[in-house]
Each structure stands twice: as structure tokens, then as C-alpha cells.
Scaffold this motif. Structure first.
Motif, short mmCIF file in Angstrom:
data_model
loop_
_atom_site.label_atom_id
_atom_site.label_comp_id
_atom_site.label_asym_id
_atom_site.label_seq_id
_atom_site.Cartn_x
_atom_site.Cartn_y
_atom_site.Cartn_z
N VAL A 14 0.37 -1.06 0.30
CA VAL A 14 -0.02 0.23 -0.23
C VAL A 14 1.05 0.84 0.12
O VAL A 14 0.50 2.32 -0.82
N VAL A 17 2.28 1.84 -3.75
CA VAL A 17 1.13 2.40 -4.26
C VAL A 17 1.08 3.82 -4.10
O VAL A 17 0.99 4.28 -5.22
N ALA B 208 -3.17 -2.42 -7.90
CA ALA B 208 -4.23 -1.53 -7.37
C ALA B 208 -5.16 -1.43 -8.58
O ALA B 208 -6.53 -1.04 -7.86
N ALA B 212 -9.87 -2.07 -7.79
CA ALA B 212 -9.71 -0.93 -7.24
C ALA B 212 -11.56 -1.55 -7.52
O ALA B 212 -11.38 -1.87 -8.83
N SER B 217 -10.99 2.58 -9.91
CA SER B 217 -9.93 2.21 -10.43
C SER B 217 -9.65 3.33 -12.19
O SER B 217 -9.02 3.11 -13.04
#
Lengths: 286, 403
Positions: A14, A17, B208, B212, B217
Motif C-alpha cells: 500500500v 502504491v 491497485a 479497485a 479504478s
């Protein structure tokens, strides 16, 4: 134990990111306020940090449009970009249609050949193009007092590096094309050309326009070929920025950069909208 | 002819005619320039065309151990007089060309050509040596013979820090003269480092975005795409704003007291600046292909792995990661190839220590040493093409996706 390890790695991921997104986007935001600097510096002044309105000004934006070099660069960029886009889009769309036809012999090799300019380092392309156009004499060609040679050279080179992008995007929208529609057109009495023009092309057009935008941006952003080929008269926006950064660094560059980010956002939103449109076409909900 | 056969043939010709224009266009605008470059790197006929007789005699009749015969001296003298009356600049080019092989001989040529015009000679060997005693040196004659070869590998040898020794063997040049191999290695190191950094940052980002909720996203994807579409020069200037001595990062570090004002960090005009700026600029090229693979991966696989008793780490390493590999390969290839040929960013933020091989190519082209610039370009091109072919064999280049 495993749970702890998993949570730990999640935490690391996380933070990577978050860092990654900041790293990608913050540099684009930093120069926007600086482009409104009232002083001729590349750094934040105290007045700017106090949000003093006198510390901000539009003088660098005025400077772009008052300066003949920048005006010429803007015109050059758009003219070169447009011609390169037209050539790349027509040739690229036709080739994509062929490459998606299983009857084409040597399909794989031809595909790899057509994509090869995209994966060749731009410095190598620029050197080759420079030698070639000097050798065949295009580089010095002129019409009266107008030096058309460098324009032709740059446009052809930009069309060549842009065409693979058109091939890729048009191929992607062809992959989702329903070929029964062409059969339906044939049954309804359309010849192959009419069927292409009236049925296939409209459905492919979002892909074609996306490809054209890619080709345009490729040309609009390209500077290495321009560095070798262009004289003062043919300088484009990135070429003018290049000398700006090397010679006299002024906030004008940041004002241009800000305009370019805005331009990029507009192009991006257009591409996303086209993608949405083409998905609608595909699922038949249009 | 059977009608079926006919339509089959026609069916094949249509795509061939559609693809032909672009293939021809790329042939003329891409392959032909690469051909010019190849020719420029091996072909150099300046000396051979200016002094054809002399070069022929040197190649055919000279024993290479003693001074050339009177015949060769006479031929050289007559060709020199003839050429210098036609166009004096040609002699200058020959002088430069030979001087590159035998340094310190440039002035011989102009001087000899000038003086020869006023001399009626019978013994040319004595006359030439009388004009300039360097005509007595074997090395100069070796230089003329060598420079007279129309095709030579000298640019490639030079570009690889090699030379032909007096005994005729290919050897590495002295250590102080080596310049290029270090630069290839540095470029390779930068390309590998940037690829790894992009992968370390890009994979989690792509993951990610792919996992998402649809709205998030979409926003995250746009955050990746904006830099992708933004001008390279704009992004490079933003790094100058951030990294320079009086730049934003140094200002912040000084303001919070981590760094003394007189000891600002040098973050650019070095390798650090090159690596950071290149990583940020190339990151979208890693994220987008990985994302496009992850996005088309059915989530049921991970659930299946979990229900079969895999813990999350096993599920990732055994199921998720292997399936994402095509995207990882595509992104890594793109980033690596783009990084190998990167020119603008190292030129602007790299200083002298952050220069890459592309900067050396541009340097030689700008300084009229086209042959050497072309040879280095060919070496870069061949390395990239090999990578590209390997990739095509291995994964298939048609798997490249952009958006």
C-alpha cells in the motif's frame, strides 16, 4: 505468523502504491503554480508562499504569445503533427485491416516489421533519417525562398514513428468487430467497398480516431528528429523548449509546460470518451 | 479456373494490397535510413576517390616495410597537383582523414601541394622528402594505405575501444583512451536499473488499479495516463524545477532544517537525476501493459486457489504472478528498450556523469564525425533488434497493448 507476514507485506504494498502515484503525478503539479511567478525565477518566492496576489502574474503566458519564436513553434508543431497524422492514420488503418485478415500471408512477420519503428531507439531513427535525407537531397529542398525540405523530412519521419500506434489501436478495435455484420451487409446487397464504408468504418472510427490522436501526440512530442533535421525556421514547441532549458531558463518554459499538461488532459479525456463509445458499439447498446 | 479458387485468390490479394502501402512507406522512411546509416558506418571513400592511383599502387606493389618506390612517390605528386588545382578543399579532407590515423600529419598535405606546383622534379622521392621530411616516415604511408580502403571496420573498432596493433592483431586501446565500452555498460546498467525500479513501482500500481472499485479504478488509471500523454520536455523541466540546487526539494529540506543552506544536495547533473527522471517518465509504459493483463484475469482463479487451501502468499506466487507475466514481460521490454536509447532526459538533467551512449551518438553527429556516430548507432540498433526478436519468439510482439 503467516498472517503477520501477509499484513506486513500488504502495508508495504500500500505504501509503495501511494508513493508511486505521488511520484507519477506530483512533478506535473509542481510547475503549474511556478508558471504564474511574477519574478523571472524557477523557484517559489516568499510572496508566492504567502499567497500574495502580487507575487503571481500571467506575464509568462503573455510572453509566449508575444514572442515570434514561440508563435512560429506552435504553428510548426500543429502543421507537422497534422500532416504526419494524416499519413500515419491512412496507412496504419489500411494495414491494420489487412493484419487482422487471416488470409494475409506472413501475417506475424509483417506485423513485427510494421511495429519495428516503435521499438527502435529514437536516437538511432533520428541519425538514420538525418543521413538519408541529406544523402537524397531532401534536407536542402526549397520552393523559392521557402525551405520545404526539412518539413517533408520531419513529417515523413513522424508519420513513420506514429503509424505503429495507429496499427495497434485499430487492431484492438477490430478484434472486437462482429464480422457477421459484414455478411449481413452483403446479404442486403452491399458491395465489399460499400459494406466497409457504411458498416465497418463507422464502427471502427473510435479506434481510428484514437490511433490518430496517438500519432498526433507522437509527432507533437517528438524532439530528437527535429533536433537533427530542423533549422531555426522549422523549430517545433518541444525543440523551442529544449533550447529554452539549455540556454536561458525562464518561467516561459513552465507556462508552456502547463499548457501542454492541459492539452494532454484534453486529449486523454477524448481518448477515454472514444473508448467508451467503441465499447458501446461493441455491445450494441448505442 | 474454378470460381472457388478464384475467390480464394482474390481474398488473399485484398489484404496484401491493403498492407503494401505501409510496408513500402516503412521501407522508404525507416529501412532506407538505416541502410544509409550502415553505409555511413563502413564506407569512406574520400581518400580512395581523391588519390586512386596512389592507393592502388600502395595496396598492390608496396612491401610495407621499406619506403615506397619512386613510382608511388611520382604518382602521389601528380595526383596531388591535379586535385589541388581542381578543388583545394579535397586535399584538406584527405589530410584530416589521414591525420585521424597518424596524428600530427595534417600540415604535410597543404604544404606539399603548394610547393609541388613550382617545382620541376625528376626524383620525386627526394623532392617530397625535401619539402617535408615526414614523407620519409613509414607510418604516414601506412596511414594513407589504410585510409584509402573504401570499406573499413575502423569505426566499429573505434566504437568498441579496439584498434589494430602494429602486428595486425585487434587489441584493446590503452586504458586512458577507452571511452565507449564504459558508456555501453553504463547505459545497460541504467536501463536495467530503470526497468527494475519501474517494475517495483509499476506492478503494485497496476494491481491497485485492476482491483479497485470501477470508479476508483478509472480515476487511478487517469492519473497514470495524464503523465503518459504529457510532453516529455514538460516532464523533464518539472524535474529540473524539483531537483536543481535552488529547487523545490532542496528548498523543503532546508526549510525543515535537514540540510544546511550552504550544503544543498546535488540531485541533478548526475546519475541520480537521470535515474529518477527516467523512472518517472517511463513508469506508465510499465503500468499499462501489466494493468491490461491483470484486468482481463478472472478473479475466480484467486478464489479457487484460496478454496484449495493456498494461503495468500502462495496464491500470489503460484497463481496470480505467473498469469501476469505476459504483462510484466511486455512492460519490461518497452521500458528497457526506451531506456537504452534515451537521449533528451540524460542530456538535460544528466550532466557529464549521467550521460548515456545516445548522448555520445549525438555528440559525434554534431561534430561531423558521422562514421563513428553511425557505428555506435548500429551497435545500439543491433542490440535492440536482438532483444526484440527474442521477445517476439518468446512471447509474441502482437501481445503489446497500449490502452
Amino acid at each position: 505468523m503467516e498472517q503477520i507476514l501477509w499484513n506486513l507485506s500488504r502495508g508495504v504494498v500500500v505504501s509503495v502504491v501511494i508513493f508511486g502515484f505521488l511520484f507519477l503525478t506530483l512533478p506535473l503539479l509542481v510547475f503549474v503554480p511556478l508558471s504564474f511567478n511574477a519574478e523571472p525565477y524557477f523557484t517559489f518566492t516568499e510572496g508566492m508562499l504567502r499567497l500574495d496576489s502580487d507575487a503571481y502574474s500571467l506575464r509568462w503566458y503573455r510572453a509566449i504569445f508575444e514572442n515570434e519564436d514561440w508563435r512560429r513553434a506552435i504553428a510548426n508543431s500543429f502543421v507537422i503533427g497534422m500532416f504526419a497524422t494524416i499519413v500515419a492514420t491512412i496507412l496504419g488503418t489500411l494495414a491494420a485491416l489487412a493484419l487482422n485478415n487471416p488470409k494475409l500471408p506472413f501475417r506475424r512477420s509483417l506485423g513485427a516489421f510494421i511495429i519495428s519503428p516503435m521499438v527502435t531507439p529514437i536516437i538511432v531513427v533520428a541519425v538514420g533519417v538525418y543521413f538519408f535525407y541529406t544523402e537524397v537531397g531532401i534536407a536542402k529542398l526549397s520552393l523559392g525562398s521557402f525551405q520545404i525540405g526539412p518539413y517533408i523530412g520531419i513529417i515523413l519521419a513522424h508519420a513513420m514513428i506514429g503509424a505503429p500506434y495507429v496499427v495497434i489501436t485499430v487492431s484492438a478495435s477490430l478484434a472486437g468487430f462482429d464480422h457477421t455484420l459484414l455478411k449481413a451487409a452483403k446479404i442486403s446487397g452491399a458491395g465489399p467497398f460499400t459494406a466497409f464504408r457504411r458498416v465497418q468504418l463507422p464502427l471502427l472510427s473510435p479506434g481510428v480516431i484514437t490511433g490518430a490522436l496517438f500519432a498526433f501526440i507522437t509527432s507533437f512530442d517528438e524532439v530528437v528528429i527535429v533536433l537533427f533535421m530542423a533549422g531555426i525556421q522549422q523549430r517545433t514547441i518541444p525543440r523551442e523548449m529544449w533550447s529554452g532549458i539549455r540556454e536561458e531558463i525562464s518561467p516561459t518554459i513552465l507556462a508552456v509546460a502547463t499548457l501542454l499538461v492541459i492539452f494532454a488532459v484534453i486529449v486523454l479525456l477524448t481518448v477515454e470518451w472514444l473508448k467508451h463509445l467503441s465499447e458501446k458499439n461493441r455491445t450494441g447498446t448505442a | 479456373m474454378k470460381p472457388q479458387n478464384y475467390s480464394e485468390r482474390r481474398g488473399r490479394w485484398i489484404p496484401i494490397m491493403l498492407v503494401a502501402p505501409l510496408v513500402a512507406f516503412i521501407g522508404v522512411t525507416f529501412i532506407a535510413p538505416l541502410g544509409s546509416m550502415l553505409k555511413e558506418s563502413v564506407y569512406d571513400a574520400e581518400v580512395a576517390n581523391t588519390l586512386p592511383g596512389t592507393v592502388a599502387l600502395l595496396t598492390q606493389t608496396w612491401d610495407r616495410e621499406s619506403l615506397p618506390s619512386e613510382e608511388i612517390y611520382r604518382k602521389l605528386a601528380s595526383e596531388l597537383i591535379e586535385r589541388s588545382t581542381e578543388d583545394r578543399s579535397v586535399i584538406g579532407k584527405v589530410a584530416n582523414r589521414v591525420n585521424r590515423l597518424v596524428p600530427g600529419t595534417r600540415s604535410v598535405w597543404g604544404k606539399t601541394a603548394r610547393k609541388l606546383k613550382n617545382i620541376e622534379a625528376s626524383d620525386f622521392r627526394a623532392t617530397l622528402i625535401d619539402i617535408d621530411d615526414r614523407w620519409e616516415e613509414l607510418e604516414l604511408w601506412h596511414g594513407i594505405r589504410q585510409a584509402g580502403q573504401k570499406f573499413s571496420s575502423r569505426n566499429y573498432l573505434h566504437a568498441l575501444d579496439l584498434e589494430v596493433s602494429d602486428e595486425g592483431n585487434v587489441v584493446r586501446v590503452e586504458e586512458e583512451k577507452r571511452a565507449y565500452v564504459t558508456l555501453y555498460l553504463r547505459t545497460f546498467y541504467v536501463a536495467v536499473t530503470v526497468t527494475i525500479l519501474c517494475l517495483l513501482l509499476g506492478y503494485p500500481i497496476a494491481n491497485a488499479i485492476a482491483n479497485a472499485s470501477p470508479t476508483v479504478s478509472k480515476i487511478l488509471l487517469i492519473l497514470v495516463l495524464i503523465p503518459f500523454w504529457t510532453s516529455l520536455l514538460a516532464r523533464t523541466s518539472s524535474w529540473i524545477v524539483l531537483l536543481q540546487g535552488q529547487g523545490v526539494i532542496n528548498d523543503i529540506l532546508v526549510a525543515i532544517g535537514w540540510v544546511q543552506d550552504d550544503q544543498r544536495l546535488s540531485l541533478m547533473y548526475n546519475m541520480f537525476g537521470t535515474l529518477v527522471a527516467m523512472t518517472q517518465i517511463l513508469l506508465p509504459f510499465m503500468v499499462l501493459p501489466i494493468y491490461s493483463v491483470l484486468n482481463s484475469m478472472p478473479p475466480s482463479y484467486m478464489r479457487a486457489a484460496a478454496s484449495l487451501g493456498a494461503n495468500p502468499i502462495q496464491a500470489f506466487t503460484r497463481v496470480y504472478w505467473p498469469q501476469s507475466l505476459p504483462g510484466v514481460y511486455a512492460g519490461s521490454l518497452l521500458v528497457f528498450i526506451l531506456a537504452l536509447g534515451y537521449y533528451i532526459t540524460p542530456a538535460l538533467v544528466g550532466g557529464t556523469k549521467g550521460q548515456l551512449i545516445s548522448n555520445m551518438i549525438a555528440y559525434h553527429i554534431n561534430n561531423n564525425n558521422w562514421g563513428l556516430g553511425a557505428a555506435i548507432s548500429m551497435i545500439v540498433l543491433v542490440s535492440v533488434m536482438l532483444l526484440y526478436l527474442l521477445f517476439d519468439r518468446w512471447i509474441g510482439i502482437n501481445k503489446l497493448k497500449l490502452s
